[in-house]
Design a protein around this motif. Structure first.
Motif, PDB file in Angstrom:
ATOM      1  N   ALA A  57      -2.780 -12.271 -27.325  1.00  0.00           N
ATOM      2  CA  ALA A  57      -3.451 -12.315 -28.628  1.00  0.00           C
ATOM      3  C   ALA A  57      -3.603 -10.913 -29.175  1.00  0.00           C
ATOM      4  N   THR A  58      -3.669  -9.941 -28.276  1.00  0.00           N
ATOM      5  CA  THR A  58      -3.758  -8.549 -28.729  1.00  0.00           C
ATOM      6  C   THR A  58      -2.548  -8.234 -29.604  1.00  0.00           C
ATOM      7  N   LEU A  61      -2.759 -10.109 -32.972  1.00  0.00           N
ATOM      8  CA  LEU A  61      -3.704  -9.491 -33.919  1.00  0.00           C
ATOM      9  C   LEU A  61      -3.107  -8.209 -34.512  1.00  0.00           C
ATOM     10  N   ALA A  85     -10.271  -5.575 -27.179  1.00  0.00           N
ATOM     11  CA  ALA A  85      -8.984  -5.775 -27.863  1.00  0.00           C
ATOM     12  C   ALA A  85      -9.164  -5.846 -29.377  1.00  0.00           C
ATOM     13  N   THR A  86     -10.216  -6.510 -29.833  1.00  0.00           N
ATOM     14  CA  THR A  86     -10.448  -6.690 -31.273  1.00  0.00           C
ATOM     15  C   THR A  86     -10.440  -5.347 -31.994  1.00  0.00           C
ATOM     16  N   GLN A 157     -10.660 -16.944 -28.540  1.00  0.00           N
ATOM     17  CA  GLN A 157     -11.437 -17.808 -27.641  1.00  0.00           C
ATOM     18  C   GLN A 157     -11.639 -19.219 -28.188  1.00  0.00           C
ATOM     19  N   SER A 178      -5.504 -16.803 -28.141  1.00  0.00           N
ATOM     20  CA  SER A 178      -5.054 -16.240 -26.862  1.00  0.00           C
ATOM     21  C   SER A 178      -4.801 -17.354 -25.858  1.00  0.00           C
ATOM     22  N   HIS A 180      -4.516 -16.390 -22.522  1.00  0.00           N
ATOM     23  CA  HIS A 180      -4.852 -15.726 -21.255  1.00  0.00           C
ATOM     24  C   HIS A 180      -5.406 -16.790 -20.296  1.00  0.00           C
ATOM     25  N   TYR A 318     -20.164  -9.349 -23.978  1.00  0.00           N
ATOM     26  CA  TYR A 318     -19.426  -8.157 -23.622  1.00  0.00           C
ATOM     27  C   TYR A 318     -20.325  -6.941 -23.757  1.00  0.00           C
TER      28      TYR A 318
HETATM   29  C1  LIG Z   1     -12.319 -12.043 -28.622  1.00  0.00           C
HETATM   30  C2  LIG Z   1     -10.996 -11.671 -28.023  1.00  0.00           C
HETATM   31  N1  LIG Z   1     -10.104 -11.036 -28.775  1.00  0.00           N
HETATM   32  C3  LIG Z   1      -8.886 -10.713 -28.298  1.00  0.00           C
HETATM   33  C4  LIG Z   1      -8.526 -11.006 -27.007  1.00  0.00           C
HETATM   34  C5  LIG Z   1      -7.186 -10.594 -26.510  1.00  0.00           C
HETATM   35  O1  LIG Z   1      -6.469 -11.640 -25.959  1.00  0.00           O
HETATM   36  P1  LIG Z   1      -5.254 -11.346 -24.975  1.00  0.00           P
HETATM   37  O2  LIG Z   1      -5.838 -11.068 -23.635  1.00  0.00           O
HETATM   38  O3  LIG Z   1      -4.441 -12.604 -25.002  1.00  0.00           O
HETATM   39  O4  LIG Z   1      -4.519 -10.186 -25.510  1.00  0.00           O
HETATM   40  C6  LIG Z   1      -9.429 -11.677 -26.180  1.00  0.00           C
HETATM   41  C7  LIG Z   1      -9.093 -11.996 -24.789  1.00  0.00           C
HETATM   42  O5  LIG Z   1      -9.951 -12.072 -23.935  1.00  0.00           O
HETATM   43  C8  LIG Z   1     -10.703 -12.007 -26.690  1.00  0.00           C
HETATM   44  O6  LIG Z   1     -11.605 -12.642 -25.934  1.00  0.00           O
END
Ligand SMILES: Cc1ncc(COP(=O)(O)O)c(C=O)c1O
Length: 381
Positions: A57-58, A61, A85-86, A157, A178, A180, A318
């Motif tokens: 997802a990173t 985005l 990541a956001t 999420q 994502s 993950h 977090y």
């Molecule tokens: C709120 C949020 N944004 C972005 C991500 C990034 O996802 P990914 O690990 O698939 O890159 C996550 C993953 O935990 C997340 O919880």
């Protein structure tokens, strides 16, 4: 479940394992038919809008920001109670993250405060559906329309969550999910972006694979510096097995969450723990998170250690992003993030995943009661 109870655990069935084995035997491992099939199923769930897969997802985005034209000198409004990541992707494209405070009841960006953060440099809003609770899409899109901003939804999420009965991703601007392994459905690692039209989808395909467009005569051209973020068919085969079960997974999560409520609402020892919003229609219950009152929050490390000693994982989702070194060095405006800091310092995630049973919820609550008793005794409360 006996033994150590993790925070989460992906449920992969034998049929999925068999389809992964088929892919491994097929001779085609990278992006191919399985990815196309998964994109089609995801698109169906998103009311026919174009969806493209990537390996996180990173990446989704970041590419979404690039397609939206966000770059150096621009500001993107988001919340700081999120996985780093956001904010990282905003920095990666050269823009500046602007953190709006959260509403302590929802733990999501306070959409009443959005307008106060909009400047002539604001280009986009990135709402984060923490724990699978949807940010108020009506307000976000009203603001985006009024100030001509793009919206790149961080729905990492919230697969299967809804806003007023409409699945996330089936409306709006761009939505990233994502896959993950700790998410409600997984591809091992992976993610996707839902977009507005085929033109954006074509740009996405270039950004995810070296900026390349291939021609029928076997040649190709490259017109932008794309990266390498395509998904494998091995991963997509896992996703195809998972997406069939996503609604059932989410239903089981909702039922288990209700049992947490039953247990945690009716015992004096749990006073001082704020429960999540009791939202059983729209949320996918990606996480069950408590917020400890300040007098207990100072003992969170002892609580986590006490639960671990009883074979139960808990987590902190977090630490506030603006309190991490990289973001501290940026000298961002953060003095207003009062609720973000308070909630972040007291938040505690309990185990929740579809393979758990009601007995596991009781086990977690019994352990929590015991450990809270010890901590409260120490604290003299
Ligand atoms: C709120 C949020 N944004 C972005 C991500 C990034 O996802 P990914 O690990 O698939 O890159 C996550 C993953 O935990 C997340 O919880």
């Amino acid at each position: 479940m006996t033994g150590f109870l993790p925070l989460t655990r992906p449920g992969i069935d034998e049929e999925t394992i068999a389809t992964v084995a088929d892919v491994l035997r097929s001779g085609w491992l990278t992006t191919g038919q399985k990815c196309s099939e998964l994109e089609a199923v995801l698109s169906e769930r998103a009311a026919g809008r174009p969806v493209r897969l990537v390996n996180s997802a990173t990446a989704a985005l970041e590419i979404g920001l690039r397609i939206a034209g966000v770059g150096p000198g621009d500001e993107v409004i988001t919340s700081a109670l999120t996985w780093v990541a956001t904010a990282n992707v905003i920095v990666q494209v050269g823009a500046k993250p602007v953190f709006v405070d959260i509403n302590p009841a929802t733990r999501l960006m306070d959409t009443n405060l959005l307008e106060a953060h909009i400047t002539p440099r604001t280009r986009a809003i990135m709402p984060v559906d923490l724990a699978g609770f949807p940010v108020d899409r009506d307000r976000v899109y009203a603001m985006a329309k009024r100030f001509k901003l793009r919206v790149i939804e961080d729905a990492a999420q919230s697969q299967g969550s809804c806003w007023k009965g409409r699945p996330l991703g089936s409306f709006g601007d761009m939505t990233a999910f994502s896959f993950h392994p700790n998410k409600n459905m997984t591809t091992g690692e992976g993610g996707c972006l839902v977009m507005n039209n085929e033109d954006e989808a074509r740009q996405f395909e270039k950004y995810r694979l070296q900026g390349v467009t291939r021609f029928p005569d076997g040649t190709y051209d490259c017109d932008l510096p794309g990266g390498k973020a395509n998904l494998t068919d091995i991963a997509a085969a896992i996703g195809l097995g998972q997406i069939k079960r996503l609604d059932a997974f989410n239903q089981k999560r909702r039922e288990l969450a209700k049992h947490y409520f039953e247990q945690l609402q009716n015992d004096a020892v749990f006073q001082g723990l704020a429960l999540p919003p009791s939202e059983f229609e729209q949320a996918n219950w990606h996480m069950f998170q408590l917020v400890l009152a300040p007098r207990l929050a100072v003992y969170r490390p002892q609580l986590i250690a006490g639960m671990k000693a009883l074979d139960i994982a808990t987590g902190v989702h977090y630490p506030a992003v603006h309190q991490l070194q990289l973001f501290k060095r940026m000298n961002l405006s953060v003095a207003h993030l009062i609720h973000t800091e308070a909630v972040s310092s007291g938040i505690l995630t309990l185990p929740l995943f579809p393979e758990m049973e009601v007995a596991d919820i009781l086990r977690v609550c019994d352990a929590l009661k015991q450990v809270l008793g010890q901590v409260q005794h120490k604290a003299g409360v």
